[in-house]
Each structure stands twice: as C-alpha cells, then as structure tokens.
Motif scaffolding. Sequence first.
Motif, PDB file in Angstrom:
ATOM      1  N   GLY A 101       0.808  -1.207   0.000  1.00 56.40           N
ATOM      2  CA  GLY A 101       0.000   0.000   0.000  1.00 56.40           C
ATOM      3  C   GLY A 101       0.844   1.260   0.000  1.00 56.40           C
ATOM      4  O   GLY A 101       0.527   2.246  -0.679  1.00 56.40           O
ATOM      5  N   ILE A 102       1.944   1.234   0.743  1.00 52.82           N
ATOM      6  CA  ILE A 102       2.836   2.394   0.791  1.00 52.82           C
ATOM      7  C   ILE A 102       3.514   2.601  -0.556  1.00 52.82           C
ATOM      8  O   ILE A 102       3.690   3.739  -1.015  1.00 52.82           O
ATOM      9  CB  ILE A 102       3.882   2.206   1.907  1.00 52.82           C
ATOM     10  N   SER A 103       3.896   1.510  -1.226  1.00 47.76           N
ATOM     11  CA  SER A 103       4.639   1.633  -2.487  1.00 47.76           C
ATOM     12  C   SER A 103       3.831   2.324  -3.575  1.00 47.76           C
ATOM     13  O   SER A 103       4.392   3.055  -4.401  1.00 47.76           O
ATOM     14  CB  SER A 103       5.098   0.248  -2.972  1.00 47.76           C
ATOM     15  N   THR A 104       2.512   2.134  -3.610  1.00 55.08           N
ATOM     16  CA  THR A 104       1.699   2.812  -4.619  1.00 55.08           C
ATOM     17  C   THR A 104       1.708   4.319  -4.410  1.00 55.08           C
ATOM     18  O   THR A 104       1.699   5.093  -5.372  1.00 55.08           O
ATOM     19  CB  THR A 104       0.248   2.300  -4.594  1.00 55.08           C
ATOM     20  N   ASN A 105       1.744   4.740  -3.170  1.00 52.68           N
ATOM     21  CA  ASN A 105       1.787   6.172  -2.875  1.00 52.68           C
ATOM     22  C   ASN A 105       3.154   6.773  -3.180  1.00 52.68           C
ATOM     23  O   ASN A 105       3.252   7.911  -3.654  1.00 52.68           O
ATOM     24  CB  ASN A 105       1.422   6.405  -1.403  1.00 52.68           C
ATOM     25  N   VAL A 106       4.213   6.016  -2.910  1.00 47.36           N
ATOM     26  CA  VAL A 106       5.552   6.487  -3.261  1.00 47.36           C
ATOM     27  C   VAL A 106       5.656   6.642  -4.779  1.00 47.36           C
ATOM     28  O   VAL A 106       6.264   7.598  -5.281  1.00 47.36           O
ATOM     29  CB  VAL A 106       6.627   5.512  -2.734  1.00 47.36           C
TER      30      VAL A 106
ATOM     31  N   GLY B  37       5.471  -6.592 -15.485  1.00 49.43           N
ATOM     32  CA  GLY B  37       4.232  -6.277 -16.191  1.00 49.43           C
ATOM     33  C   GLY B  37       3.197  -5.606 -15.311  1.00 49.43           C
ATOM     34  O   GLY B  37       2.681  -4.533 -15.629  1.00 49.43           O
ATOM     35  N   SER B  38       2.895  -6.217 -14.170  1.00 50.53           N
ATOM     36  CA  SER B  38       1.839  -5.685 -13.302  1.00 50.53           C
ATOM     37  C   SER B  38       2.201  -4.318 -12.735  1.00 50.53           C
ATOM     38  O   SER B  38       1.388  -3.381 -12.757  1.00 50.53           O
ATOM     39  CB  SER B  38       1.540  -6.672 -12.173  1.00 50.53           C
ATOM     40  N   ASN B  39       3.423  -4.161 -12.237  1.00 54.57           N
ATOM     41  CA  ASN B  39       3.803  -2.879 -11.646  1.00 54.57           C
ATOM     42  C   ASN B  39       3.926  -1.770 -12.680  1.00 54.57           C
ATOM     43  O   ASN B  39       3.613  -0.613 -12.388  1.00 54.57           O
ATOM     44  CB  ASN B  39       5.113  -3.024 -10.868  1.00 54.57           C
ATOM     45  N   LEU B  40       4.361  -2.110 -13.895  1.00 57.92           N
ATOM     46  CA  LEU B  40       4.441  -1.084 -14.935  1.00 57.92           C
ATOM     47  C   LEU B  40       3.042  -0.586 -15.300  1.00 57.92           C
ATOM     48  O   LEU B  40       2.833   0.616 -15.512  1.00 57.92           O
ATOM     49  CB  LEU B  40       5.155  -1.648 -16.175  1.00 57.92           C
ATOM     50  N   LEU B  41       2.070  -1.490 -15.355  1.00 56.65           N
ATOM     51  CA  LEU B  41       0.679  -1.079 -15.597  1.00 56.65           C
ATOM     52  C   LEU B  41       0.173  -0.190 -14.464  1.00 56.65           C
ATOM     53  O   LEU B  41      -0.428   0.862 -14.698  1.00 56.65           O
ATOM     54  CB  LEU B  41      -0.215  -2.316 -15.736  1.00 56.65           C
ATOM     55  N   PHE B  42       0.416  -0.614 -13.225  1.00 52.35           N
ATOM     56  CA  PHE B  42      -0.060   0.161 -12.075  1.00 52.35           C
ATOM     57  C   PHE B  42       0.597   1.540 -12.018  1.00 52.35           C
ATOM     58  O   PHE B  42      -0.083   2.558 -11.857  1.00 52.35           O
ATOM     59  CB  PHE B  42       0.231  -0.589 -10.763  1.00 52.35           C
TER      60      PHE B  42
ATOM     61  N   ILE C  79      -6.713  -0.314 -18.065  1.00 55.99           N
ATOM     62  CA  ILE C  79      -5.294  -0.686 -18.000  1.00 55.99           C
ATOM     63  C   ILE C  79      -4.934  -1.109 -16.574  1.00 55.99           C
ATOM     64  O   ILE C  79      -4.267  -2.124 -16.348  1.00 55.99           O
ATOM     65  CB  ILE C  79      -4.402   0.501 -18.442  1.00 55.99           C
ATOM     66  N   ALA C  80      -5.388  -0.303 -15.601  1.00 53.03           N
ATOM     67  CA  ALA C  80      -5.100  -0.628 -14.206  1.00 53.03           C
ATOM     68  C   ALA C  80      -5.717  -1.963 -13.806  1.00 53.03           C
ATOM     69  O   ALA C  80      -5.116  -2.733 -13.046  1.00 53.03           O
ATOM     70  CB  ALA C  80      -5.609   0.494 -13.295  1.00 53.03           C
ATOM     71  N   LEU C  81      -6.915  -2.253 -14.323  1.00 52.28           N
ATOM     72  CA  LEU C  81      -7.603  -3.503 -13.957  1.00 52.28           C
ATOM     73  C   LEU C  81      -6.929  -4.745 -14.544  1.00 52.28           C
ATOM     74  O   LEU C  81      -7.194  -5.860 -14.100  1.00 52.28           O
ATOM     75  CB  LEU C  81      -9.061  -3.437 -14.405  1.00 52.28           C
ATOM     76  N   CYS C  82      -6.076  -4.561 -15.558  1.00 55.74           N
ATOM     77  CA  CYS C  82      -5.336  -5.708 -16.100  1.00 55.74           C
ATOM     78  C   CYS C  82      -4.263  -6.184 -15.113  1.00 55.74           C
ATOM     79  O   CYS C  82      -3.875  -7.353 -15.135  1.00 55.74           O
ATOM     80  CB  CYS C  82      -4.664  -5.324 -17.427  1.00 55.74           C
ATOM     81  N   GLY C  83      -3.798  -5.273 -14.264  1.00 54.52           N
ATOM     82  CA  GLY C  83      -2.749  -5.634 -13.310  1.00 54.52           C
ATOM     83  C   GLY C  83      -3.138  -6.763 -12.376  1.00 54.52           C
ATOM     84  O   GLY C  83      -2.364  -7.712 -12.191  1.00 54.52           O
ATOM     85  N   PRO C  84      -4.343  -6.706 -11.752  1.00 53.45           N
ATOM     86  CA  PRO C  84      -4.737  -7.804 -10.860  1.00 53.45           C
ATOM     87  C   PRO C  84      -4.809  -9.160 -11.544  1.00 53.45           C
ATOM     88  O   PRO C  84      -4.574 -10.192 -10.909  1.00 53.45           O
ATOM     89  CB  PRO C  84      -6.121  -7.364 -10.364  1.00 53.45           C
TER      90      PRO C  84
ATOM     91  N   LEU D 214      -1.356 -10.448 -11.520  1.00 49.78           N
ATOM     92  CA  LEU D 214      -0.973 -10.844 -10.168  1.00 49.78           C
ATOM     93  C   LEU D 214      -1.556 -12.204  -9.795  1.00 49.78           C
ATOM     94  O   LEU D 214      -0.889 -13.035  -9.172  1.00 49.78           O
ATOM     95  CB  LEU D 214      -1.435  -9.792  -9.158  1.00 49.78           C
ATOM     96  N   ALA D 215      -2.815 -12.446 -10.180  1.00 54.86           N
ATOM     97  CA  ALA D 215      -3.449 -13.738  -9.882  1.00 54.86           C
ATOM     98  C   ALA D 215      -2.743 -14.874 -10.613  1.00 54.86           C
ATOM     99  O   ALA D 215      -2.502 -15.943 -10.039  1.00 54.86           O
ATOM    100  CB  ALA D 215      -4.929 -13.697 -10.272  1.00 54.86           C
ATOM    101  N   ILE D 216      -2.387 -14.641 -11.880  1.00 57.93           N
ATOM    102  CA  ILE D 216      -1.640 -15.650 -12.636  1.00 57.93           C
ATOM    103  C   ILE D 216      -0.311 -15.935 -11.948  1.00 57.93           C
ATOM    104  O   ILE D 216       0.117 -17.092 -11.811  1.00 57.93           O
ATOM    105  CB  ILE D 216      -1.424 -15.181 -14.088  1.00 57.93           C
ATOM    106  N   GLY D 217       0.358 -14.876 -11.499  1.00 58.73           N
ATOM    107  CA  GLY D 217       1.637 -15.048 -10.816  1.00 58.73           C
ATOM    108  C   GLY D 217       1.511 -15.829  -9.529  1.00 58.73           C
ATOM    109  O   GLY D 217       2.366 -16.670  -9.207  1.00 58.73           O
TER     110      GLY D 217
END
Length: 320
Positions: free
Chosen positions: A31-36, A93-98, A168-173, A176-179
């Motif tokens: 949660g902190i990392s998204t704000n950073v 992939g997920s973090n770049l999208l987020f 685009i943001a919704l593709c990230g989860p 994450l689930a696949i991972g």
Amino acid sequence: MTKFTERNSSPCRSVWLVPLMCLLVGGALLGISTNVAKYAGEIGLSPLAFLFWSIAGAATILLVIALLRHELPPLNKRSFEYYFISALVSVAGSNLLFFSAIPHVGAGFVALIISLPPLLTYLGALALGMERFQTVRALGVAAALAGAGVLAARKFSAPDASVFWILIALCGPVLLAIGNLYRTLRWPEGASPNALAPGMLIAAVVLLGATSLLPDFSLTVPLGGFLPLGLITLQAFIFAGQFQLLFLLQKTGGPVLLSLLGSVGAIVGVPVAVFLQGESPPDGLILGASLIALGVALVTWGGMKMMTLSKQKLEVPDKT
C-alpha cells in the motif's frame, strides 16, 4: 493439559502466525509503495525509470542477504524459466501497468484494485486442485471482491473517469493472480524463499531494461537534486521487504492467502493517499473497505483452521 498438547500448542500457533504477519506487513508495504510511486511521478520520474531503478536496488539488497545466508539463487533451466515468467507477471508487467495508471486514476484507486486478485486466484486454485473448497474462505474471497467491486463501480461512474486507464489498471490484478498460481505450481524443488526472491527481481530488471529499448521509453533519472535518488532508494527498500515477504508467504500460506496482500495494501494505501497525498476519498470507501477487511479476516481464519488441522493430523501422539 497433556504433555503432548503442551509440546505442540506453540507449533500450531506458529503455523498460522508466520503467514499472518507476512500478510499484514507485506500488504502494508504494498500500500505504501503505490503512494511512493505517485509522488515519484509528481517530481518528474517516469514510471519505467522509477520501477527499473527501484527493482534494481531491491534485487541488490536481497542478493546481498542471500549471499550472507549462503542461499544463492539456483541457476538452471527450470529456475531461469521460473524467474522470468514470475518477473513478467508479478513484477515487471503488473507494476508497470499500475505505475503508469496512477497519474490518471490516483494512487488510492490503484491501491484498492490490487485487492481484486483473491477471487481469480481462489477459482484458479480450486480448478487446479491446489485448494479444497471451504465455505469460510469462499465467503471471505467474495466479501473482498465485493468491496473492491463497489469501489471500482463508483470510479467508473465518476464524471471525470478515464475509462482507458481504469481498464489498463484492472489488467494488473489479472497478472498478479496468474503469478500467485504460477509461483506455487512451478516452485523449484528444494529452493528457499531467500534464494528465489532476488532471482525473480534480477529477471525483472532484465525485462524492464529491454523495455527501455523501445521508442519513447527511457531509464533517465532527473539529477537536479537529492529527492529523485532518495525516493528510488526508499522504494528499493520497500520492494525488498515486500518481495521477500511475498515469497515467504507463498511458501507458508499458499496462493489464496498470498492474494490477500492487495486487500491489506488497500486498507493501508487508501488512507495514505487521502491524508498524505491530498486525494479525494473514493466514493463508497467505508462500505468497500469494510467488506475488504471482512474478507481478509475470513480467509485468514479459514486458512488458520486448515493449517492447524493439517498440522494436528501429522503430529499424532504416541500412545505407547
């Protein structure tokens, strides 16, 4: 109380205490990392550059720890496959999208949708025979998903909503689930979490570096002051703790409990975005956050019961 009960009460508690602590601390770091990441964009750091250098720093930190513990990442065909696929879906992939979506939809919204993977992970785990159906855990996953769904629906209905970036943001989860499922299914035999975490992050650095070769992508960092480098260093330590705990939780709690990292991250990340970043509270925050918190509690409780029962079945007292 019998001697057997006294001897095994502490191990039974540790069965669920370790994954629970990993879940809470790892989720808080998420949660902190998204704000950073949002603040990094405000001072001119591109999503790719910020992610690349932060992951490179985290990989260095975890590799040093692995060296000190004499648990180097295994180097063979199977482990290389594991590192790169895990890095693609769980890190790069997920973090770049987020991180790319945060300037358009807000850190609070991204922190909330990271709580979406539990349903996909749970359904996938059931389909693949990795998880037995349990009513309590199913209700918990449904509650967490409902909470995130309430918040996502309100975001779509906002007059200034950017549908493209929301999607685009919704593709990230999904990634994450696949991972979550892949890392459990393909965990290299005999490898420890301390060894696999740096291997995955190094692979992520390679993938992100390759991405920088594409047009309009750059790894350049503004060097006009200490702030950009300081923020990258902070995120590197956050990522190091987050991914180390992710692998430990993966090993001790399984993919479904692991998928709740995002739910905990939402509970931490949204208040930080609202009170420290000045974002408007998402519509439906109280209802959505309450459902997410309920979901985390139910899935954790169900997992604790399952692990404790399994432990007790394995440790049958000697009647002689």
